[in-house]
Structure formats: structure tokens, C-alpha cells
Design an enzyme around this catalytic site. Structure first.
Site, PDB file in Angstrom:
ATOM      1  N   THR A  61     -12.462 -32.225  21.139  1.00  0.00           N
ATOM      2  CA  THR A  61     -11.711 -33.265  21.858  1.00  0.00           C
ATOM      3  C   THR A  61     -12.172 -34.620  21.313  1.00  0.00           C
ATOM      4  OG1 THR A  61     -11.581 -31.870  23.816  1.00  0.00           O
ATOM      5  CG2 THR A  61     -11.237 -34.237  24.161  1.00  0.00           C
TER       6      THR A  61
ATOM      7  N   GLN B 234       7.905 -23.864  40.947  1.00  0.00           N
ATOM      8  CA  GLN B 234       8.768 -23.018  41.779  1.00  0.00           C
ATOM      9  C   GLN B 234       9.447 -23.834  42.879  1.00  0.00           C
ATOM     10  OE1 GLN B 234       9.204 -19.950  40.865  1.00  0.00           O
ATOM     11  NE2 GLN B 234      10.587 -19.339  42.512  1.00  0.00           N
TER      12      GLN B 234
ATOM     13  N   GLU C  28     -14.908 -25.508  28.007  1.00  0.00           N
ATOM     14  CA  GLU C  28     -16.289 -25.563  28.541  1.00  0.00           C
ATOM     15  C   GLU C  28     -16.721 -24.248  29.171  1.00  0.00           C
ATOM     16  OE1 GLU C  28     -17.612 -29.221  30.257  1.00  0.00           O
ATOM     17  OE2 GLU C  28     -16.264 -30.380  28.994  1.00  0.00           O
TER      18      GLU C  28
HETATM   19  C1  LIG Z   1      -7.881 -28.298  24.148  1.00  0.00           C
HETATM   20  C2  LIG Z   1      -9.267 -27.820  23.869  1.00  0.00           C
HETATM   21  C3  LIG Z   1     -10.300 -28.731  23.821  1.00  0.00           C
HETATM   22  C4  LIG Z   1     -11.606 -28.306  23.511  1.00  0.00           C
HETATM   23  N1  LIG Z   1     -12.612 -29.239  23.403  1.00  0.00           N
HETATM   24  C5  LIG Z   1     -13.825 -28.844  22.943  1.00  0.00           C
HETATM   25  C6  LIG Z   1     -14.841 -29.831  22.649  1.00  0.00           C
HETATM   26  O1  LIG Z   1     -14.646 -31.040  22.844  1.00  0.00           O
HETATM   27  N2  LIG Z   1     -16.021 -29.396  22.135  1.00  0.00           N
HETATM   28  C7  LIG Z   1     -16.276 -28.082  21.903  1.00  0.00           C
HETATM   29  O2  LIG Z   1     -17.378 -27.768  21.441  1.00  0.00           O
HETATM   30  N3  LIG Z   1     -15.340 -27.134  22.166  1.00  0.00           N
HETATM   31  C8  LIG Z   1     -14.127 -27.484  22.678  1.00  0.00           C
HETATM   32  N4  LIG Z   1     -13.150 -26.537  22.941  1.00  0.00           N
HETATM   33  C9  LIG Z   1     -13.436 -25.134  22.639  1.00  0.00           C
HETATM   34  C10 LIG Z   1     -13.559 -24.271  23.886  1.00  0.00           C
HETATM   35  O3  LIG Z   1     -14.767 -24.537  24.532  1.00  0.00           O
HETATM   36  C11 LIG Z   1     -13.417 -22.823  23.421  1.00  0.00           C
HETATM   37  O4  LIG Z   1     -12.041 -22.631  23.100  1.00  0.00           O
HETATM   38  C12 LIG Z   1     -13.867 -21.822  24.453  1.00  0.00           C
HETATM   39  O5  LIG Z   1     -15.252 -21.897  24.632  1.00  0.00           O
HETATM   40  C13 LIG Z   1     -13.482 -20.374  24.075  1.00  0.00           C
HETATM   41  O6  LIG Z   1     -13.834 -20.097  22.765  1.00  0.00           O
HETATM   42  P1  LIG Z   1     -12.736 -19.435  21.787  1.00  0.00           P
HETATM   43  O7  LIG Z   1     -11.515 -20.262  21.877  1.00  0.00           O
HETATM   44  O8  LIG Z   1     -13.357 -19.259  20.462  1.00  0.00           O
HETATM   45  O9  LIG Z   1     -12.403 -18.038  22.432  1.00  0.00           O
HETATM   46  P2  LIG Z   1     -13.244 -16.677  22.276  1.00  0.00           P
HETATM   47  O10 LIG Z   1     -14.680 -16.932  22.572  1.00  0.00           O
HETATM   48  O11 LIG Z   1     -12.896 -16.034  20.997  1.00  0.00           O
HETATM   49  O12 LIG Z   1     -12.632 -15.843  23.488  1.00  0.00           O
HETATM   50  C14 LIG Z   1     -11.366 -15.172  23.411  1.00  0.00           C
HETATM   51  C15 LIG Z   1     -11.174 -14.432  24.731  1.00  0.00           C
HETATM   52  O13 LIG Z   1     -12.228 -13.481  24.914  1.00  0.00           O
HETATM   53  C16 LIG Z   1     -12.883 -13.682  26.154  1.00  0.00           C
HETATM   54  N5  LIG Z   1     -14.298 -13.352  26.018  1.00  0.00           N
HETATM   55  C17 LIG Z   1     -15.152 -13.724  25.028  1.00  0.00           C
HETATM   56  N6  LIG Z   1     -16.385 -13.211  25.256  1.00  0.00           N
HETATM   57  C18 LIG Z   1     -16.298 -12.510  26.414  1.00  0.00           C
HETATM   58  C19 LIG Z   1     -17.214 -11.726  27.187  1.00  0.00           C
HETATM   59  N7  LIG Z   1     -18.502 -11.596  26.814  1.00  0.00           N
HETATM   60  N8  LIG Z   1     -16.772 -11.127  28.313  1.00  0.00           N
HETATM   61  C20 LIG Z   1     -15.472 -11.274  28.712  1.00  0.00           C
HETATM   62  N9  LIG Z   1     -14.564 -11.985  28.028  1.00  0.00           N
HETATM   63  C21 LIG Z   1     -14.963 -12.589  26.901  1.00  0.00           C
HETATM   64  C22 LIG Z   1     -12.673 -15.161  26.455  1.00  0.00           C
HETATM   65  O14 LIG Z   1     -12.806 -15.428  27.849  1.00  0.00           O
HETATM   66  C23 LIG Z   1     -11.239 -15.353  25.945  1.00  0.00           C
HETATM   67  O15 LIG Z   1     -10.336 -14.928  26.942  1.00  0.00           O
HETATM   68  C24 LIG Z   1     -11.855 -26.934  23.294  1.00  0.00           C
HETATM   69  C25 LIG Z   1     -10.800 -26.009  23.369  1.00  0.00           C
HETATM   70  C26 LIG Z   1      -9.526 -26.435  23.653  1.00  0.00           C
HETATM   71  C27 LIG Z   1      -8.411 -25.409  23.688  1.00  0.00           C
END
Ligand SMILES: Cc1cc2nc3c(=O)[nH]c(=O)nc-3n(C[C@H](O)[C@H](O)[C@H](O)COP(=O)(O)OP(=O)(O)OC[C@H]3O[C@@H](n4cnc5c(N)ncnc54)[C@H](O)[C@@H]3O)c2cc1C
Length: 394
Positions: free
Chosen positions: A166, A343, A370
Site C-alpha cells: 500500500t 440488497q 494484515e
Molecule cells: C489491497 C492490498 C493491500 C496490501 N497492503 C500490504 C502492505 O501495505 N504491506 C504488506 O506487507 N502486505 C500488504 N498486503 C498483502 C496482504 O497482507 C496479503 O495479501 C495477505 O497477508 C495474504 O497473503 P497472500 O495474498 O500471499 O495469500 P496466501 O498467504 O497465499 O493465502 C491464500 C489463501 O490461503 C489461506 N491460508 C494461507 N495459509 C493458511 C493456513 N495456515 N491455514 C488456513 N488458511 C491459510 C489464506 O487465508 C488465503 O485464503 C496487501 C494486500 C492487498 C490485497
């Protein structure tokens, strides 16, 4: 104009100063932020001038010490400020929350000299921050991050790519977690990297479902040199700093989620009291009255939950479990309430003529950032039942 325009939220604030602060924020939110929200979100425009205004008004350093230009407000007050900002526009509320998250490492683990040198500009000098933990291949499993910082003379050279950042590409400073040692959480160190350092570059912003005004981008660190006095905390302490920043940051997300849900409820009440079907306002039908009552109740419960966690934090007591619960409950509530608001507006709710479809798209991201809501449940369960995979037998 409806005869049932929403009333301001009934707030419990600890001091007269806090009440004045909230009145100022509401005024800025209503005059400067809300009127342009729909148009600018549609155009994908980031309102940098609003962040400059917030900085000049002392609203970008609220929870931090006055010694360094902060507002020294308790978290329960700071979070209610965030909630008001998010009601006006999520991009602004969330942006302030992320800036606070990015500032946390230095404010809580920096040396006195580092704080004197950098904090005043970060808290009230117009700078905007970003927090860099996630990477393309490490999201929920953040401890597996690969961005490297290698010692070079009396400084460090940082190489790697951060993802989903972000304010990526537009931030004035980046709080960066990088690997300086062994695999896993103990080999990570935090650094404060200037946005204009040679080798720092932002990729094109992601094309997102919502929050289009808030730039989210990969940030590349390509041979970025920083002196050792830009290292925050001890070598190897970065991951624990990052996680404790997130405990507080999650409360910010919870407050933003409540603000967004409140905006959706206000719009739903306004519409339901105006729209007539079968010769009566649709707000007369019990089916909708009960939806509105449930929406309002979940929002109030969310507000109470994040405030209870904030008051624990303000009292110096552990609050990580309650912060995870607040993030989980408030963001799930925002998703439910914004969906219900669509809705209640029927076909009109599904169009961009009303803001509720945007609120619904924006709510989704709050269940992801987060720490996804699955991760929040893991955190809560760990507090209840200990770490996963713990041996129970002999
Ligand atoms: C708009 C936006 C802004 C963001 N801003 C920032 C920022 O400023 N700084 C920053 O560092 N990051 C940022 N993020 C990143 C955000 O924190 C991550 O997207 C988030 O932590 C999930 O990581 P991932 O997308 O790699 O999903 P993954 O970790 O690959 O997860 C995919 C799915 O698997 C599930 N999952 C993963 N591990 C497990 C488990 N052990 N048990 C059950 N379910 C699990 C997750 O819940 C999810 O549903 C941002 C993301 C978005 C979309």
C-alpha cells in the site's frame, strides 16, 4: 434529503480534547474527503493532498509521543478517528492506518537518535509511509520472506521484491523487513529505507476490485544501500517487530471496517426511508427493518470489540488475541453489512449511482490484509489451545 438522515455515531471519548479532535476529523471528513470519494475512486486517483492536510492537522501521528511531533492520544481515540475517516473514504482511513503501521517500528524500537532524526518528519512533516513485509511468494507465511540485506562496510545492501505494498511507488519511506541471517523468523531485520534511495522503484499499481484510489504495488529493491543507522532494532529482531506492529495495525483495520460498515448502514437507512413500494416506504416492511436492526447491532458489537482491545492496549496489557478477534469480527461484519446494503437498495444498489456497490467491493479487501481472516482464527486459537501440532502424548 431524507427526513431520517443518519445521526453522528454516539461515541464514548475520554477527554474534552478527544471530543474536539473527533469534531475536527468529522468536519474534514465531510467537507474535504467524502464529496470526492466516489469520483476519485472511480478514476483511481490517490488523494495525496488529503494526506498533506491530515499531516498538517496533526492527524498522521496521533498515537505517538509529543516529544517527536505525535499527538500522544490513546489508541481508543486514534481508532475512532480512523473509523470516521474510513466512513468518508476507505482509501484515506486505511492509508492513515498503514502510515501508522509503517511508523511503528521506528517509534517503538528506534534509538533516541534515530527518533530525533526521522520521526518528526514522519509524524507531522508531510511524509507518507509504507510497510513492506509481503512478497510474491510469501504472504501468510511471512517468515519465509527472501528479500536480502547484506552487510557492506558500515552499511547494508538490500535486494529483493516486496508485493502488495500500500502506497508502493509513492511512499516517502518504506519500513522493510529483510533477511540478514538464517531461514525463518529469527533471520529477519527491519530497515527504514527512503523512498528516493537509488535502486528503489515501484511497479505499476495492481488493478484491484476496489480501493482503486489506494495504490498497491510491488516495490523493487535493487542494490539499495542504507547506512547501519537505518537498521531498526537488533539484527534478527525484525520479524517480532513486524508482528507486534501488526497487532496494533489489525486494530486499525477493525476500526476502518466499522467505519465502512457504518457508511453502508447510513446509506441503507437513508434509502429505505425514502423509497416507496406498495404505497409505503420500504423501511416499513419488517423484512427490511430486521435487516437494518441486525446490521446496526453487528456494527455496534464491532465497535465495542475494537474499543475493548484498544483499552487493554492503552492500559499496557496484552491485547493480541482481542486485536485478532476485532479484526476478524469487524471485517466479516463489513462484508455482511455492505452486501446487505446492496440488497436493501435493490437494483439501484447494484449500480454505481449509489456508493454501496463500491463499499461492498472495498469490504472484501479488509478480510485479506494484515493477516487474512483464516490467519486471525489461527492466532485466536493459538491463544486458546496453544501452538498447532503440540504433542499431547508421552
Ligand atoms: C489491497 C492490498 C493491500 C496490501 N497492503 C500490504 C502492505 O501495505 N504491506 C504488506 O506487507 N502486505 C500488504 N498486503 C498483502 C496482504 O497482507 C496479503 O495479501 C495477505 O497477508 C495474504 O497473503 P497472500 O495474498 O500471499 O495469500 P496466501 O498467504 O497465499 O493465502 C491464500 C489463501 O490461503 C489461506 N491460508 C494461507 N495459509 C493458511 C493456513 N495456515 N491455514 C488456513 N488458511 C491459510 C489464506 O487465508 C488465503 O485464503 C496487501 C494486500 C492487498 C490485497
Amino acid at each position: 434529503m431524507s427526513d431520517r438522515d443518519p445521526q453522528p455515531v454516539e461515541r464514548q471519548l475520554p477527554t474534552e480534547e478527544a471530543r474536539d479532535l473527533l469534531a475536527l476529523v468529522r468536519d474534514i471528513a465531510q467537507r474535504e474527503i467524502a464529496p470526492k470519494a466516489a469520483e476519485e475512486e472511480d478514476a483511481g486517483r490517490f488523494p495525496r493532498e488529503i494526506f498533506t492536510l491530515l499531516s498538517e492537522s496533526g492527524l498522521l501521528g496521533l498515537p505517538y509521543s509529543v516529544d517527536y511531533g505525535g499527538g500522544e492520544q490513546p489508541y481508543e481515540v486514534y481508532l475512532q478517528v480512523l473509523e470516521e475517516l474510513a466512513t468518508a473514504r476507505l482509501t484515506v482511513g486505511l492509508g492513515v492506518s498503514v502510515h501508522t503501521l509503517a511508523t511503528y517500528a521506528l517509534a517503538s524500537h528506534g534509538t533516541k537518535q534515530q527518533k530525533v532524526e526521522h520521526l518528526p518528519a514522519m509524524l507531522g512533516g508531510g511524509l507518507l509511509g509504507a510497510y513492506c513485509l509481503s512478497e510474491p511468494s510469501s504472504g501468510s507465511d511471512a517468515a519465509s520472506l527472501r528479500t536480502k540485506a547484506v552487510r557492506d562496510g558500515d552499511g547494508w545492501v538490500i535486494d529483493g521484491t516486496k508485493a502488495w505494498i500500500t502506497h508502493g511507488g509513492i511512499a516517502d519511506f518504506y519500513t522493510v523487513m529483510a533477511r540478514t541471517g538464517e531461514d525463518g523468523p529469527r533471520g529477519i531485520t527491519a530497515f527504514l529505507v527512503p523512498g528516493d534511495a537509488p535502486g528503489v522503484s515501484g511497479a505499476a499499481p495492481e488493478k484491484k476490485m476496489g480501493m482503486k484510489g489506494s495504490p498497491t504495488a510491488q516495490v523493487h529493491f535493487d542494490g539499495v544501500r542504507v547506512p547501519d543507522d537505518r537498521r531498526i532494532g537488533e539484527e534478527g529482531q525484525g520479524f517480532s517487530i513486524a508482528l507486534s506492529a501488526l497487532d496494533s495495525g489489525r486494530l486499525g483495520i477493525a476500526a476502518c471496517a466499522v467505519g465502512l460498515a457504518q457508511a453502508a448502514l447510513d446509506e441503507a437507512v437513508r434509502y429505505a426511508t425514502q423509497r416507496r413500494q406498495f404505497g409505503r416506504p420500504i423501511a416499513d416492511f419488517q423484512g427490511l427493518r430486521f435487516m437494518l436492526a441486525d446490521m446496526a447491532t453487528q456494527i455496534e458489537a464491532g465497535r465495542a470489540l475494537y474499543l475493548a482491545a484498544a483499552r487493554l492496549r492503552d492500559a499496557g496489557r496484552p491485547f493480541a488475541k482481542q486485536a485478532a478477534m476485532a479484526k476478524l469480527h469487524c471485517t466479516d461484519t463489513a462484508m455482511k453489512v455492505t452486501t446487505d446494503a446492496v440488497q436493501i437498495l435493490g437494483g439501484y444498489g447494484y449500480t454505481a449511482d449509489f456508493p454501496v456497490e463500491r463499499y461492498m467491493r472495498e469490504a472484501k479487501v479488509l478480510q485479506i490484509v494484515e493477516g487474512t481472516n483464516q490467519i486471525q482464527r489461527m492466532v485466536i486459537a493459538r491463544h486458546l489451545a496453544g501452538p498447532e501440532g503440540r504433542r499431547t502424548g508421552p
